[in-house]
Design a protein around this motif. Structure first.
Motif, PDB file in Angstrom:
ATOM      1  N   GLY A  36     -16.744 -26.584  50.590  1.00  0.00           N
ATOM      2  CA  GLY A  36     -16.155 -26.405  51.904  1.00  0.00           C
ATOM      3  C   GLY A  36     -15.386 -27.625  52.356  1.00  0.00           C
ATOM      4  O   GLY A  36     -14.519 -27.542  53.231  1.00  0.00           O
ATOM      5  N   ALA A  37     -15.679 -28.782  51.742  1.00  0.00           N
ATOM      6  CA  ALA A  37     -15.028 -30.029  52.135  1.00  0.00           C
ATOM      7  C   ALA A  37     -13.696 -30.246  51.431  1.00  0.00           C
ATOM      8  O   ALA A  37     -12.759 -30.794  52.013  1.00  0.00           O
ATOM      9  CB  ALA A  37     -15.945 -31.216  51.855  1.00  0.00           C
ATOM     10  N   PHE A  38     -13.594 -29.805  50.176  1.00  0.00           N
ATOM     11  CA  PHE A  38     -12.336 -29.988  49.442  1.00  0.00           C
ATOM     12  C   PHE A  38     -12.336 -29.138  48.187  1.00  0.00           C
ATOM     13  O   PHE A  38     -13.389 -28.707  47.696  1.00  0.00           O
ATOM     14  CB  PHE A  38     -12.112 -31.462  49.075  1.00  0.00           C
ATOM     15  CG  PHE A  38     -13.052 -31.994  48.016  1.00  0.00           C
ATOM     16  CD1 PHE A  38     -12.725 -31.932  46.667  1.00  0.00           C
ATOM     17  CD2 PHE A  38     -14.271 -32.554  48.371  1.00  0.00           C
ATOM     18  CE1 PHE A  38     -13.583 -32.413  45.693  1.00  0.00           C
ATOM     19  CE2 PHE A  38     -15.142 -33.041  47.411  1.00  0.00           C
ATOM     20  CZ  PHE A  38     -14.788 -32.978  46.062  1.00  0.00           C
ATOM     21  N   ASP A  39     -11.122 -28.885  47.673  1.00  0.00           N
ATOM     22  CA  ASP A  39     -10.915 -28.226  46.382  1.00  0.00           C
ATOM     23  C   ASP A  39     -10.136 -29.175  45.489  1.00  0.00           C
ATOM     24  O   ASP A  39      -9.140 -29.771  45.922  1.00  0.00           O
ATOM     25  CB  ASP A  39     -10.122 -26.924  46.530  1.00  0.00           C
ATOM     26  CG  ASP A  39     -10.937 -25.814  47.159  1.00  0.00           C
ATOM     27  OD1 ASP A  39     -12.136 -26.020  47.409  1.00  0.00           O
ATOM     28  OD2 ASP A  39     -10.361 -24.741  47.420  1.00  0.00           O
ATOM     29  N   PHE A  40     -10.577 -29.300  44.245  1.00  0.00           N
ATOM     30  CA  PHE A  40      -9.865 -30.119  43.277  1.00  0.00           C
ATOM     31  C   PHE A  40      -9.687 -29.319  42.001  1.00  0.00           C
ATOM     32  O   PHE A  40     -10.625 -28.662  41.531  1.00  0.00           O
ATOM     33  CB  PHE A  40     -10.629 -31.405  42.971  1.00  0.00           C
ATOM     34  CG  PHE A  40     -10.073 -32.180  41.806  1.00  0.00           C
ATOM     35  CD1 PHE A  40      -8.898 -32.896  41.953  1.00  0.00           C
ATOM     36  CD2 PHE A  40     -10.717 -32.178  40.572  1.00  0.00           C
ATOM     37  CE1 PHE A  40      -8.360 -33.603  40.871  1.00  0.00           C
ATOM     38  CE2 PHE A  40     -10.191 -32.876  39.494  1.00  0.00           C
ATOM     39  CZ  PHE A  40      -9.013 -33.592  39.650  1.00  0.00           C
ATOM     40  N   SER A  41      -8.481 -29.354  41.429  1.00  0.00           N
ATOM     41  CA  SER A  41      -8.228 -28.686  40.157  1.00  0.00           C
ATOM     42  C   SER A  41      -7.389 -29.595  39.265  1.00  0.00           C
ATOM     43  O   SER A  41      -6.596 -30.408  39.746  1.00  0.00           O
ATOM     44  CB  SER A  41      -7.512 -27.347  40.375  1.00  0.00           C
ATOM     45  OG  SER A  41      -6.258 -27.532  41.010  1.00  0.00           O
ATOM     46  N   PHE A  42      -7.574 -29.436  37.956  1.00  0.00           N
ATOM     47  CA  PHE A  42      -6.873 -30.289  36.987  1.00  0.00           C
ATOM     48  C   PHE A  42      -6.613 -29.507  35.718  1.00  0.00           C
ATOM     49  O   PHE A  42      -7.442 -28.716  35.264  1.00  0.00           O
ATOM     50  CB  PHE A  42      -7.717 -31.519  36.659  1.00  0.00           C
ATOM     51  CG  PHE A  42      -7.176 -32.328  35.511  1.00  0.00           C
ATOM     52  CD1 PHE A  42      -6.143 -33.230  35.718  1.00  0.00           C
ATOM     53  CD2 PHE A  42      -7.682 -32.150  34.231  1.00  0.00           C
ATOM     54  CE1 PHE A  42      -5.620 -33.963  34.650  1.00  0.00           C
ATOM     55  CE2 PHE A  42      -7.165 -32.879  33.166  1.00  0.00           C
ATOM     56  CZ  PHE A  42      -6.139 -33.783  33.380  1.00  0.00           C
ATOM     57  N   GLU A  43      -5.432 -29.755  35.128  1.00  0.00           N
ATOM     58  CA  GLU A  43      -5.094 -29.206  33.819  1.00  0.00           C
ATOM     59  C   GLU A  43      -4.282 -30.250  33.062  1.00  0.00           C
ATOM     60  O   GLU A  43      -3.216 -30.670  33.518  1.00  0.00           O
ATOM     61  CB  GLU A  43      -4.303 -27.908  33.943  1.00  0.00           C
ATOM     62  CG  GLU A  43      -3.976 -27.270  32.605  1.00  0.00           C
ATOM     63  CD  GLU A  43      -3.329 -25.903  32.715  1.00  0.00           C
ATOM     64  OE1 GLU A  43      -3.046 -25.287  31.670  1.00  0.00           O
ATOM     65  OE2 GLU A  43      -3.120 -25.441  33.864  1.00  0.00           O
ATOM     66  N   LEU A  79      -5.440 -31.715  44.931  1.00  0.00           N
ATOM     67  CA  LEU A  79      -6.568 -31.963  45.816  1.00  0.00           C
ATOM     68  C   LEU A  79      -6.196 -31.454  47.200  1.00  0.00           C
ATOM     69  O   LEU A  79      -5.121 -31.773  47.709  1.00  0.00           O
ATOM     70  CB  LEU A  79      -6.888 -33.462  45.883  1.00  0.00           C
ATOM     71  CG  LEU A  79      -7.969 -33.893  46.875  1.00  0.00           C
ATOM     72  CD1 LEU A  79      -9.327 -33.377  46.430  1.00  0.00           C
ATOM     73  CD2 LEU A  79      -7.990 -35.418  47.005  1.00  0.00           C
ATOM     74  N   ALA A  80      -7.069 -30.649  47.810  1.00  0.00           N
ATOM     75  CA  ALA A  80      -6.793 -30.106  49.139  1.00  0.00           C
ATOM     76  C   ALA A  80      -8.074 -30.115  49.954  1.00  0.00           C
ATOM     77  O   ALA A  80      -9.160 -29.846  49.426  1.00  0.00           O
ATOM     78  CB  ALA A  80      -6.240 -28.691  49.042  1.00  0.00           C
ATOM     79  N   THR A  81      -7.956 -30.422  51.240  1.00  0.00           N
ATOM     80  CA  THR A  81      -9.098 -30.413  52.137  1.00  0.00           C
ATOM     81  C   THR A  81      -8.670 -29.901  53.510  1.00  0.00           C
ATOM     82  O   THR A  81      -7.564 -30.213  53.966  1.00  0.00           O
ATOM     83  CB  THR A  81      -9.724 -31.820  52.283  1.00  0.00           C
ATOM     84  OG1 THR A  81     -10.769 -31.778  53.268  1.00  0.00           O
ATOM     85  CG2 THR A  81      -8.690 -32.855  52.706  1.00  0.00           C
ATOM     86  N   PRO A  82      -9.518 -29.114  54.178  1.00  0.00           N
ATOM     87  CA  PRO A  82      -9.178 -28.666  55.532  1.00  0.00           C
ATOM     88  C   PRO A  82      -9.348 -29.765  56.571  1.00  0.00           C
ATOM     89  O   PRO A  82      -8.846 -29.655  57.677  1.00  0.00           O
ATOM     90  CB  PRO A  82     -10.168 -27.519  55.771  1.00  0.00           C
ATOM     91  CG  PRO A  82     -11.338 -27.857  54.910  1.00  0.00           C
ATOM     92  CD  PRO A  82     -10.754 -28.502  53.683  1.00  0.00           C
ATOM     93  N   SER A  83     -10.056 -30.846  56.192  1.00  0.00           N
ATOM     94  CA  SER A  83     -10.288 -31.949  57.115  1.00  0.00           C
ATOM     95  C   SER A  83     -10.419 -33.251  56.342  1.00  0.00           C
ATOM     96  O   SER A  83     -11.401 -33.467  55.623  1.00  0.00           O
ATOM     97  CB  SER A  83     -11.561 -31.715  57.938  1.00  0.00           C
ATOM     98  OG  SER A  83     -11.891 -32.865  58.698  1.00  0.00           O
TER      99      SER A  83
END
Length: 201
Positions: free
Chosen positions: A44-51, A68-72
């Motif tokens: 809920g704090a952040f999403d991280f993805s890597f390729e 990297l994305a976060t709502p806050s």
């Protein structure tokens, strides 16, 4: 030679996470070599993805495309030990681009960056010093930057503290800023905003 994948979940600092990773070369990964890797970490704090390519054992290192994305951004900072008071600014944040990371450095180049509705392109780097204090530096070019939310927090005495302000708050320093922050620059090109953010606890 068969592909390898792992999925799971965990709780860290009271935050629930889902994680996954896969590689077409598991033996190379397990032997400490560099191999193609796809990975994600979501909460809920952040999403991280890597390729891209990664060495996950001998010398932790990732090079490839990351997001990297976060709502806050405040919640994200608090999760990693840099608690910040409530405020309207430093909310939604995302960065995506070429990622080069080691245990002490997390660097995005040729990156698309968005913070509080302000979008730009440039480079960002999160690094740790010998005392494990975090420092975020970067240079972002943008067509226009709306600073109204930050001015409001500063005027209200909350949310954003300049370096040298209250202890345990993340400091923000504007190092350089070319003209036209309100609506584009006079020279017809994008505005450039260079910032440094550091934990001065």
């Amino acid at each position: 030679r068969s592909a390898w994948s792992i999925r799971g979940n965990c709780i860290w600092r009271s935050e629930a996470f889902d994680f996954s990773a896969s590689s077409p070369s598991p033996l190379l990964v397990l032997s400490g070599g560099t191999a193609p890797v796809v990975a994600s970490l979501k909460s809920g704090a952040f999403d991280f993805s890597f390729e891209g390519d990664g060495n996950l054992i001998a010398d932790l290192h990732l090079t490839g495309n990351g997001k990297l994305a976060t709502p806050s951004l405040r919640r994200f900072a608090g999760l990693f030990g840099s608690a910040m008071p409530p405020g309207s600014a430093l909310a939604e944040f995302s960065v995506s681009g070429t990622l080069d990371t080691t245990p002490m450095k997390f660097a995005f180049t040729e990156a698309d960056v968005m913070l509080d509705g302000n979008s730009g392109r440039g480079a960002l780097q999160l690094s740790l010093d010998k005392s494990n204090r975090a420092k975020l530096t970067g240079t972002i070019s943008a067509g226009a930057i709306d600073l109204s939310r930050y001015v409001g927090d500063l005027a209200g005495g909350r949310g954003i503290h300049l370096v040298g302000g209250e202890a345990k708050h993340v400091g923000i320093v504007v190092l350089a800023c070319e003209s036209g922050l309100g609506g584009g620059s006079d020279h017809g090109g994008p505005d450039a905003l260079a910032t440094a953010v550091a934990d001065h606890r």
